[in-house]
Write an enzyme that holds these catalytic residues in place. Structure first.
Site, PDB file in Angstrom:
ATOM      1  N   HIS A   1     123.247  74.156  67.465  1.00 27.94           N
ATOM      2  CA  HIS A   1     121.961  73.829  68.098  1.00 27.94           C
ATOM      3  C   HIS A   1     120.859  73.921  67.038  1.00 27.94           C
ATOM      4  CE1 HIS A   1     118.526  73.659  70.596  1.00 27.94           C
ATOM      5  NE2 HIS A   1     118.255  74.945  70.539  1.00 27.94           N
TER       6      HIS A   1
ATOM      7  N   ASN B   1     113.256  70.863  67.576  1.00 27.95           N
ATOM      8  CA  ASN B   1     114.179  71.367  68.590  1.00 27.95           C
ATOM      9  C   ASN B   1     114.057  70.495  69.841  1.00 27.95           C
ATOM     10  OD1 ASN B   1     115.522  72.710  70.627  1.00 27.95           O
ATOM     11  ND2 ASN B   1     114.680  74.730  70.155  1.00 27.95           N
TER      12      ASN B   1
ATOM     13  N   CYS C   1     119.054  75.222  76.096  1.00 29.47           N
ATOM     14  CA  CYS C   1     119.547  74.559  74.875  1.00 29.47           C
ATOM     15  C   CYS C   1     121.065  74.690  74.692  1.00 29.47           C
ATOM     16  CB  CYS C   1     118.813  75.089  73.655  1.00 29.47           C
ATOM     17  SG  CYS C   1     117.027  74.882  73.785  1.00 29.47           S
TER      18      CYS C   1
HETATM   19  N1  COA Z   1     101.548  78.588  61.325  1.00 23.52           N
HETATM   20  C1  COA Z   1     101.063  79.575  60.537  1.00 23.52           C
HETATM   21  N2  COA Z   1     101.224  80.878  60.812  1.00 23.52           N
HETATM   22  C2  COA Z   1     101.896  81.196  61.933  1.00 23.52           C
HETATM   23  C3  COA Z   1     102.434  80.222  62.795  1.00 23.52           C
HETATM   24  C4  COA Z   1     102.220  78.881  62.454  1.00 23.52           C
HETATM   25  N3  COA Z   1     102.691  77.866  63.198  1.00 23.52           N
HETATM   26  N4  COA Z   1     103.050  80.833  63.811  1.00 23.52           N
HETATM   27  C5  COA Z   1     102.936  82.145  63.610  1.00 23.52           C
HETATM   28  N5  COA Z   1     102.215  82.363  62.474  1.00 23.52           N
HETATM   29  C6  COA Z   1     101.864  83.651  61.855  1.00 23.52           C
HETATM   30  C7  COA Z   1     101.901  84.797  62.846  1.00 23.52           C
HETATM   31  O1  COA Z   1     100.661  84.886  63.528  1.00 23.52           O
HETATM   32  C8  COA Z   1     102.151  85.973  61.939  1.00 23.52           C
HETATM   33  O2  COA Z   1     100.956  86.344  61.311  1.00 23.52           O
HETATM   34  P1  COA Z   1     100.624  87.879  61.028  1.00 23.52           P
HETATM   35  O3  COA Z   1     101.684  88.360  60.083  1.00 23.52           O
HETATM   36  O4  COA Z   1      99.266  87.811  60.421  1.00 23.52           O
HETATM   37  O5  COA Z   1     100.669  88.550  62.364  1.00 23.52           O
HETATM   38  C9  COA Z   1     103.075  85.402  60.855  1.00 23.52           C
HETATM   39  O6  COA Z   1     102.866  83.978  60.897  1.00 23.52           O
HETATM   40  C10 COA Z   1     104.538  85.720  61.077  1.00 23.52           C
HETATM   41  O7  COA Z   1     104.827  85.448  62.446  1.00 23.52           O
HETATM   42  P2  COA Z   1     106.304  85.574  63.033  1.00 23.52           P
HETATM   43  O8  COA Z   1     106.261  85.279  64.485  1.00 23.52           O
HETATM   44  O9  COA Z   1     106.900  86.864  62.561  1.00 23.52           O
HETATM   45  O10 COA Z   1     106.997  84.381  62.227  1.00 23.52           O
HETATM   46  P3  COA Z   1     108.531  84.024  62.174  1.00 23.52           P
HETATM   47  O11 COA Z   1     108.985  83.985  60.775  1.00 23.52           O
HETATM   48  O12 COA Z   1     109.326  84.834  63.155  1.00 23.52           O
HETATM   49  O13 COA Z   1     108.509  82.506  62.674  1.00 23.52           O
HETATM   50  C11 COA Z   1     109.112  81.297  64.631  1.00 23.52           C
HETATM   51  C12 COA Z   1     108.081  82.217  63.973  1.00 23.52           C
HETATM   52  C13 COA Z   1     108.658  80.993  66.049  1.00 23.52           C
HETATM   53  C14 COA Z   1     109.205  80.026  63.825  1.00 23.52           C
HETATM   54  C15 COA Z   1     110.486  82.035  64.639  1.00 23.52           C
HETATM   55  O14 COA Z   1     110.330  83.339  65.136  1.00 23.52           O
HETATM   56  C16 COA Z   1     111.534  81.326  65.443  1.00 23.52           C
HETATM   57  O15 COA Z   1     111.913  80.211  65.138  1.00 23.52           O
HETATM   58  N6  COA Z   1     112.089  81.995  66.479  1.00 23.52           N
HETATM   59  C17 COA Z   1     113.119  81.447  67.286  1.00 23.52           C
HETATM   60  C18 COA Z   1     112.524  80.459  68.266  1.00 23.52           C
HETATM   61  C19 COA Z   1     113.563  79.584  68.905  1.00 23.52           C
HETATM   62  O16 COA Z   1     114.574  79.332  68.331  1.00 23.52           O
HETATM   63  N7  COA Z   1     113.266  79.128  70.118  1.00 23.52           N
HETATM   64  C20 COA Z   1     114.072  78.210  70.827  1.00 23.52           C
HETATM   65  C21 COA Z   1     115.334  78.811  71.285  1.00 23.52           C
HETATM   66  S1  COA Z   1     116.374  77.583  71.953  1.00 23.52           S
END
Ligand code: COA
Length: 306
Positions: free
Chosen positions: A233, A263, A108
């Protein structure tokens, strides 16, 4: 000298996939996705080559530049259509170009890497005078559509700019970086789908982007206050908000498209350039900061006088 934007073009697939569409097939909800990522819907469809050709053709038309006048094609993509040749070969044929062409894969951060590479090559003796830089990705082709932790984020698009050599220098500062020890937090093996440790990527991304912007600004002899427009980004709106808050950049200086595109990897920054232009904020002389990060990890920032 400087590499000045003479034309811009974008391509988005027709098919819209809303959060409710995803919630119909996996355990998630529109509320959760919007609150945690800022994404409402995304576009899905097409190949990297098709999207790149559409965006490239629009950028050439916008610039009023004939394909024969392009001296170099640099295509940034994480999702090449074939293992070999590079997707830039098909795009070269599709656009009727007559110049050299190569792909860049820095995930990215790739579009910003490609911009710096294009600018640097322009400075070579007999260097290109007009470079078509395209960011194109079809992330839907490597996404596991049953995995709620990744399927909510990734989508397809392309964006392109025609960079033209002019005497006035305009790349005031830049920073390219990588940390290959972080491959395991975001990767995709051949024939497989993207694997990601979301929370870890989030944390590392904020740190990497803040440091990269600071480094590029220092090289430019500028501070965050000098930035008129930030084109980050588009991975997660909360990453962008955290970066802005740490750098002390007001949120209204950023231009975002993530709400309707998700994204789209290499395409996000050129999509933001197009949106910023449509919003009328890219006046000549403005200080524009583009910054990306991605799998690798990689990161890249440019500070450009528009
Ligand atoms: N819908 C509902 N619940 C979800 C979910 C979804 N799509 N995805 C994860 N959860 C749940 C998890 O299972 C977790 O549940 P738990 O507390 O019972 O274990 C809870 O939501 C929190 O999960 P977590 O992974 O801590 O959420 P988050 O706030 O970190 O959000 C992302 C997850 C992936 C959106 C976030 O971490 C993110 O955007 N990370 C960066 C990814 C990125 O930028 N990638 C590309 C790089 S170029």
């Amino acid at each position: 000298m400087g590499a000045h934007v003479r034309g811009v073009g974008t391509a988005l697939p027709e098919r819209v996939v809303t959060n409710d569409d995803l919630a119909a097939t996996m355990d998630t909800s529109d509320d959760w996705i919007r609150e945690r990522t800022g994404i409402r819907e995304r576009r899905v469809g097409g190949t990297t080559g098709q999207l790149a050709i559409e965006a490239g053709a629009k950028a050439l038309a916008d610039a009023g530049v004939d394909p024969a006048e392009v001296d170099l094609l640099v295509l940034s993509t994480t999702t090449p259509d074939q293992r070999t040749p590079a997707t830039s070969a098909a795009v070269h044929a599709g656009l009727g170009l007559r110049c050299g062409a190569f792909d860049v894969n820095a995930a990215c951060a790739g579009f910003t890497y490609a911009w710096v590479a294009a600018n640097g090559m322009m400075e070579l003796p007999h260097g290109p005078r007009r470079v078509l830089v395209i960011g194109a990705d079809a992330l839907s082709t490597i996404t596991d559509w049953t995995d709620r932790s990744t399927a909510i984020l990734f989508a397809d698009a392309a964006g392109a700019v025609v960079l033209e050599h002019r005497p006035e220098p305009n790349l005031l500062g830049w920073d390219l970086g990588a940390d290959g020890s972080l491959v395991p937090i975001l990767y995709c093996d051949h024939g497989d789908t993207l694997k990601m440790e979301g929370r870890e990527v989030f944390k590392r991304a904020v740190r990497a982007v803040v440091a990269s912007v600071e480094n590029a600004l220092e090289r430019a002899g500028l501070t965050p206050d000098d930035i008129d427009v930030l084109l980050p980004h588009q991975a997660n709106i909360r990453i962008i908000e955290a970066v802005c808050s740490r750098l002390g950049i007001p949120a209204d200086k950023t231009v975002n498209v993530i709400e309707t595109t998700g994204n789209t990897s290499s395409a996000t920054i050129p999509l933001c350039i197009d949106a910023a232009r449509s919003a009328g904020v890219l006046h000549e002389g403005r200080i524009v900061c583009m910054t990306g990060f991605g799998a690798g990890m990689t990161w890249a920032t440019t500070v450009v006088r528009w």
